[in-house]
Design a protein around this motif. Sequence first.
Motif, mmCIF file in Angstrom:
data_model
loop_
_atom_site.group_PDB
_atom_site.id
_atom_site.type_symbol
_atom_site.label_atom_id
_atom_site.label_comp_id
_atom_site.label_asym_id
_atom_site.label_seq_id
_atom_site.Cartn_x
_atom_site.Cartn_y
_atom_site.Cartn_z
ATOM 1 N N GLY A 1 0.770 -1.228 0.000
ATOM 2 C CA GLY A 1 0.000 0.000 0.000
ATOM 3 C C GLY A 1 0.804 1.281 0.000
ATOM 4 N N ARG A 2 2.107 1.211 0.072
ATOM 5 C CA ARG A 2 2.915 2.436 0.073
ATOM 6 C C ARG A 2 2.937 3.066 -1.315
ATOM 7 N NH1 ARG A 2 9.280 2.918 2.090
ATOM 8 N NH2 ARG A 2 9.421 5.189 1.904
ATOM 9 N N GLN A 3 2.862 4.391 -1.372
ATOM 10 C CA GLN A 3 2.891 5.122 -2.636
ATOM 11 C C GLN A 3 4.039 6.119 -2.640
ATOM 12 O OE1 GLN A 3 -0.839 6.954 -3.704
ATOM 13 N NE2 GLN A 3 -2.078 5.178 -3.120
ATOM 14 N N VAL A 4 4.710 6.221 -3.787
ATOM 15 C CA VAL A 4 5.778 7.203 -3.982
ATOM 16 C C VAL A 4 5.483 7.914 -5.299
ATOM 17 C CG1 VAL A 4 8.243 7.592 -4.235
ATOM 18 C CG2 VAL A 4 7.434 5.731 -2.771
ATOM 19 N N GLY A 5 5.445 9.242 -5.274
ATOM 20 C CA GLY A 5 5.133 9.940 -6.510
ATOM 21 C C GLY A 5 5.498 11.411 -6.475
ATOM 22 N N ILE A 6 5.520 12.007 -7.657
ATOM 23 C CA ILE A 6 5.799 13.440 -7.812
ATOM 24 C C ILE A 6 4.756 14.038 -8.739
ATOM 25 C CG2 ILE A 6 7.365 15.086 -8.931
ATOM 26 C CD1 ILE A 6 9.693 13.627 -7.752
ATOM 27 N N LEU A 7 4.274 15.216 -8.357
ATOM 28 C CA LEU A 7 3.323 15.951 -9.192
ATOM 29 C C LEU A 7 3.986 17.251 -9.624
ATOM 30 C CD1 LEU A 7 0.279 16.019 -10.158
ATOM 31 C CD2 LEU A 7 -0.078 17.596 -8.238
ATOM 32 N N LYS A 8 4.027 17.474 -10.921
ATOM 33 C CA LYS A 8 4.594 18.712 -11.457
ATOM 34 C C LYS A 8 3.464 19.613 -11.936
ATOM 35 C CE LYS A 8 9.217 17.226 -12.896
ATOM 36 N NZ LYS A 8 10.153 17.071 -14.044
ATOM 37 N N ARG A 9 3.520 20.857 -11.487
ATOM 38 C CA ARG A 9 2.544 21.864 -11.926
ATOM 39 C C ARG A 9 3.320 22.965 -12.634
ATOM 40 N NH1 ARG A 9 -0.560 26.401 -10.426
ATOM 41 N NH2 ARG A 9 -2.817 26.064 -10.651
ATOM 42 N N ASP A 10 3.148 23.027 -13.964
ATOM 43 C CA ASP A 10 3.943 23.936 -14.801
ATOM 44 C C ASP A 10 5.439 23.726 -14.570
ATOM 45 O OD1 ASP A 10 1.835 25.065 -16.143
ATOM 46 O OD2 ASP A 10 1.664 26.805 -14.818
ATOM 47 N N GLY A 11 5.834 22.446 -14.462
ATOM 48 C CA GLY A 11 7.246 22.090 -14.348
ATOM 49 C C GLY A 11 7.816 22.125 -12.946
ATOM 50 N N ARG A 12 7.083 22.611 -11.968
ATOM 51 C CA ARG A 12 7.591 22.665 -10.595
ATOM 52 C C ARG A 12 7.146 21.416 -9.840
ATOM 53 N NH1 ARG A 12 5.520 28.557 -8.886
ATOM 54 N NH2 ARG A 12 3.720 27.737 -10.083
ATOM 55 N N ALA A 13 8.131 20.699 -9.274
ATOM 56 C CA ALA A 13 7.854 19.411 -8.653
ATOM 57 C C ALA A 13 7.481 19.553 -7.181
ATOM 58 C CB ALA A 13 9.067 18.497 -8.798
ATOM 59 N N ARG A 14 6.591 18.674 -6.753
ATOM 60 C CA ARG A 14 6.214 18.577 -5.344
ATOM 61 C C ARG A 14 5.754 17.140 -5.105
ATOM 62 N NH1 ARG A 14 0.499 22.006 -5.321
ATOM 63 N NH2 ARG A 14 -0.763 20.406 -6.367
ATOM 64 N N PRO A 15 5.710 16.681 -3.857
ATOM 65 C CA PRO A 15 5.212 15.327 -3.580
ATOM 66 C C PRO A 15 3.779 15.174 -4.091
ATOM 67 C CG PRO A 15 6.358 16.180 -1.671
ATOM 68 C CD PRO A 15 6.233 17.328 -2.635
ATOM 69 N N ALA A 16 3.498 14.060 -4.701
ATOM 70 C CA ALA A 16 2.174 13.829 -5.277
ATOM 71 C C ALA A 16 1.174 13.431 -4.202
ATOM 72 C CB ALA A 16 2.250 12.737 -6.339
ATOM 73 N N PRO A 17 -0.061 13.915 -4.309
ATOM 74 C CA PRO A 17 -1.099 13.453 -3.378
ATOM 75 C C PRO A 17 -1.412 11.984 -3.634
ATOM 76 C CG PRO A 17 -2.077 14.764 -5.124
ATOM 77 C CD PRO A 17 -0.600 14.868 -5.301
ATOM 78 N N ARG A 18 -1.986 11.327 -2.661
ATOM 79 C CA ARG A 18 -2.309 9.912 -2.805
ATOM 80 C C ARG A 18 -3.418 9.713 -3.828
ATOM 81 N NH1 ARG A 18 -0.609 6.067 0.614
ATOM 82 N NH2 ARG A 18 -2.507 4.850 0.234
ATOM 83 N N ILE A 19 -3.319 8.602 -4.558
ATOM 84 C CA ILE A 19 -4.393 8.206 -5.467
ATOM 85 C C ILE A 19 -5.150 7.042 -4.844
ATOM 86 C CG2 ILE A 19 -3.089 8.951 -7.489
ATOM 87 C CD1 ILE A 19 -2.554 6.013 -8.129
ATOM 88 N N ASP A 20 -6.378 6.908 -5.251
ATOM 89 C CA ASP A 20 -7.172 5.762 -4.811
ATOM 90 C C ASP A 20 -6.647 4.533 -5.553
ATOM 91 O OD1 ASP A 20 -9.115 3.723 -4.560
ATOM 92 O OD2 ASP A 20 -10.720 5.185 -4.305
#
Length: 224
Positions: A185-204
């Motif tokens: 169940g562990r999730q690792v991800g990155i979300l980029k908004r206009d190229g700026r990276a941040r930790p991604a929120p959890r997905i279902d």
Amino acid sequence: MKRSGPLLTLLAGLLLALFMLSLNVTTGTRSTSAGNDSPAGAVPASPAPPGKATATPGKPSPSPSPSRSAVPDGDYAGRTDDDSSAVAVTLRDGGAVAYFCDGRDQESWLKGDVEDDGSMRLTNEQSQVLTGELAGKRIRGTVDMGRREYGFTADKAVKPSGLYRATAIVRGAEVDGGWILLPGGRQVGILKRDGRARPAPRIDPETGTVTVDGKQLTARPVTP
């Protein structure tokens, strides 16, 4: 003399009748002969027997096209040897796509082909390289990020574990998110908004849905 006159007349009529009868017989015989063009005794030619048909064997059914690779399709996910990052690899039809992610600000998408012996070399435009080899139900290899190289082990994943991605335009900004769902169940991800990276929120993990800036998106499994 008076008696001989009728006799002569009768005799002349009889001779004329015999002559006409003889003429009819001769004419009829000739007509019959003329109606038959074939010489006497000729045997009509038999029609030539039809040529023996030669069966043309049908074209053999085309054999199934061999797969590009002997390596089976599959999804693999795991951690780097120093436990700082996660790596996921998806194999389909001899091709592979991989994602390296530390869950903070460093990520890399890579792709390439898989050899029949299970070895692979995946690259991207940033000259980052993943080299690995599939052995059994595990991929063992390294990811060269340029400034640092990471060893990793990725085990065969069972859904919903695996690699996911979502791209969209949210509030006028380009959003691109990548997720690695690990066993347990562990999730690792990155979300980029206009190229700026941040930790991604959890997905279902069951539906892939995720909320970004108030908008619901759907992250989908990634394939080559």
